[in-house]
Design a protein around this motif. Structure first.
Motif, PDB file in Angstrom:
ATOM      1  N   GLU A  82      12.933   8.105  -3.007  1.00 22.19           N
ATOM      2  CA  GLU A  82      13.235   6.975  -3.886  1.00 22.19           C
ATOM      3  C   GLU A  82      12.977   5.653  -3.172  1.00 22.19           C
ATOM      4  O   GLU A  82      12.429   4.711  -3.756  1.00 22.19           O
ATOM      5  N   ILE A  83      13.367   5.589  -1.914  1.00 20.97           N
ATOM      6  CA  ILE A  83      13.142   4.373  -1.130  1.00 20.97           C
ATOM      7  C   ILE A  83      11.647   4.105  -0.989  1.00 20.97           C
ATOM      8  O   ILE A  83      11.175   2.971  -1.163  1.00 20.97           O
ATOM      9  N   LEU A  84      10.888   5.151  -0.707  1.00 16.05           N
ATOM     10  CA  LEU A  84       9.436   5.000  -0.577  1.00 16.05           C
ATOM     11  C   LEU A  84       8.808   4.585  -1.902  1.00 16.05           C
ATOM     12  O   LEU A  84       7.850   3.798  -1.934  1.00 16.05           O
ATOM     13  N   ALA A  85       9.345   5.100  -3.005  1.00 19.45           N
ATOM     14  CA  ALA A  85       8.812   4.755  -4.327  1.00 19.45           C
ATOM     15  C   ALA A  85       9.038   3.276  -4.634  1.00 19.45           C
ATOM     16  O   ALA A  85       8.173   2.610  -5.214  1.00 19.45           O
ATOM     17  N   VAL A  86      10.199   2.757  -4.235  1.00 13.92           N
ATOM     18  CA  VAL A  86      10.474   1.331  -4.445  1.00 13.92           C
ATOM     19  C   VAL A  86       9.564   0.491  -3.556  1.00 13.92           C
ATOM     20  O   VAL A  86       8.997  -0.515  -3.996  1.00 13.92           O
ATOM     21  N   ARG A  87       9.402   0.889  -2.310  1.00 12.16           N
ATOM     22  CA  ARG A  87       8.511   0.165  -1.393  1.00 12.16           C
ATOM     23  C   ARG A  87       7.083   0.126  -1.928  1.00 12.16           C
ATOM     24  O   ARG A  87       6.372  -0.870  -1.769  1.00 12.16           O
ATOM     25  N   ALA A  88       6.672   1.209  -2.576  1.00 11.24           N
ATOM     26  CA  ALA A  88       5.300   1.296  -3.085  1.00 11.24           C
ATOM     27  C   ALA A  88       5.024   0.264  -4.166  1.00 11.24           C
ATOM     28  O   ALA A  88       3.862  -0.078  -4.421  1.00 11.24           O
ATOM     29  N   LEU A  89       6.073  -0.265  -4.794  1.00 14.66           N
ATOM     30  CA  LEU A  89       5.891  -1.250  -5.856  1.00 14.66           C
ATOM     31  C   LEU A  89       5.429  -2.602  -5.318  1.00 14.66           C
ATOM     32  O   LEU A  89       5.141  -3.517  -6.089  1.00 14.66           O
ATOM     33  N   ARG A  90       5.324  -2.723  -4.006  1.00 15.53           N
ATOM     34  CA  ARG A  90       4.737  -3.933  -3.428  1.00 15.53           C
ATOM     35  C   ARG A  90       3.247  -4.011  -3.739  1.00 15.53           C
ATOM     36  O   ARG A  90       2.653  -5.086  -3.704  1.00 15.53           O
ATOM     37  N   ASN A  91       2.662  -2.861  -4.028  1.00 13.15           N
ATOM     38  CA  ASN A  91       1.226  -2.763  -4.284  1.00 13.15           C
ATOM     39  C   ASN A  91       0.925  -2.941  -5.769  1.00 13.15           C
ATOM     40  O   ASN A  91       1.540  -2.289  -6.614  1.00 13.15           O
ATOM     41  N   ARG A  92      -0.005  -3.824  -6.086  1.00 11.43           N
ATOM     42  CA  ARG A  92      -0.317  -4.113  -7.487  1.00 11.43           C
ATOM     43  C   ARG A  92      -0.790  -2.870  -8.232  1.00 11.43           C
ATOM     44  O   ARG A  92      -0.376  -2.631  -9.375  1.00 11.43           O
ATOM     45  N   LYS A  93      -1.643  -2.080  -7.600  1.00 15.05           N
ATOM     46  CA  LYS A  93      -2.159  -0.880  -8.258  1.00 15.05           C
ATOM     47  C   LYS A  93      -1.025   0.061  -8.628  1.00 15.05           C
ATOM     48  O   LYS A  93      -0.995   0.618  -9.736  1.00 15.05           O
ATOM     49  N   THR A  94      -0.065   0.228  -7.717  1.00 12.50           N
ATOM     50  CA  THR A  94       1.072   1.103  -7.997  1.00 12.50           C
ATOM     51  C   THR A  94       1.916   0.545  -9.135  1.00 12.50           C
ATOM     52  O   THR A  94       2.356   1.287 -10.022  1.00 12.50           O
TER      53      THR A  94
END
Length: 251
Positions: free
Chosen positions: A6-18
């Motif tokens: 879950e933490i990694l999924a939130v961090r991934a939202l820094r990326n526009r494509k994600t």
């Protein structure tokens, strides 16, 4: 406590494509999260540290300060974060042009875009059209700079030359901000209630040629100093204030 995934999924939202693929973005701080929770948009996650100032009645999942720092994009995380679903803004585009809207062509600075969204909300602008090469409206820095206005102000990422051309064909006055245009102070409410769109170009290159080609007219902000130009958010704010003061907002 959120899982590692879950933490990694939130961090991934820094990326526009994600963000675009997941149709999710993050908002931080009590003010922003408060606006998010009252917006009616889908809430996918709500997190708070034990020492945050989040209201006790919020159904927030407790996270450690270390994990919040891992999820946050800020150097000093406020301890409160929500993961929100992006609305289907395209379906909200009215069949007739908004009475008072902005168009942003190629803006790259997140702080400028966020400030423009916040200022537009203040002046009652009905929507903002942004070109596909403009910074993502759901970029964390943009969201932070809007101070919650992102949840009230429709921002449509579109093929800007096409949309502005269609708006002009439907009777809108498309006014490009350009140093060679007519003085902003000379604007009068003489367009018989026609919808208006103010076009602000990029900080470095101004309005692109494709967008210039569909502008009905050009305006500029007179100044008496020696600076070559204003930044995009300041220029947009002055135009909105002038329109509002001239009674152009409602036609």
């Amino acid at each position: 406590m959120p899982t590692k995934n879950e933490i990694l999924a939130v961090r991934a939202l820094r990326n526009r494509k994600t963000r675009l693929e997941e149709r999710k973005f993050a908002v931080e701080g009590v003010k922003g999260v408060e606006e998010a929770l009252s917006s009616g948009w889908t809430v996918h996650g709500l997190y708070a540290t034990a020492d945050s100032n989040a209201p006790e009645d919020w159904p927030a999942e407790r996270v450690s300060s270390k994990d919040m720092s891992r999820m946050s994009t800020l150097k000093a995380p406020p301890g409160v974060m929500a993961v929100m679903g992006m609305p289907d803004l395209e379906s909200e585009i009215a069949s007739s042009p908004p009475a008072f809207s902005l168009a942003l062509d190629g803006l790259s600075d997140p702080g400028n875009l966020g400030t423009i969204i916040r200022t537009a909300d203040w002046f009652g602008v009905e929507g903002i059209w942004v070109s596909q090469d403009t910074v993502d409206p759901f970029n964390p820095k943009v969201v932070q700079a809007t101070m919650g206005a992102i949840f009230r102000m429709p921002v449509w990422t579109v093929d800007l030359p096409k949309v502005l051309g269609d708006l002009a064909s439907n009777g809108a006055v498309v006014q490009g901000l350009d140093l060679e245009g007519d003085a902003l102070w000379s604007l009068k409410n003489d367009q018989d209630g026609a919808p208006r769109v103010a076009v602000v170009g990029s900080e470095s290159h101004g309005i692109s040629e494709d967008v210039r080609a569909v502008c009905s007219e050009f305006i500029h902000i007179p100044g008496g100093g020696q600076s070559e130009s204003l930044n995009a958010s300041m220029a947009a704010g002055i135009v909105m204030a002038a329109w509002h003061g001239a009674g152009l907002k409602n036609g």
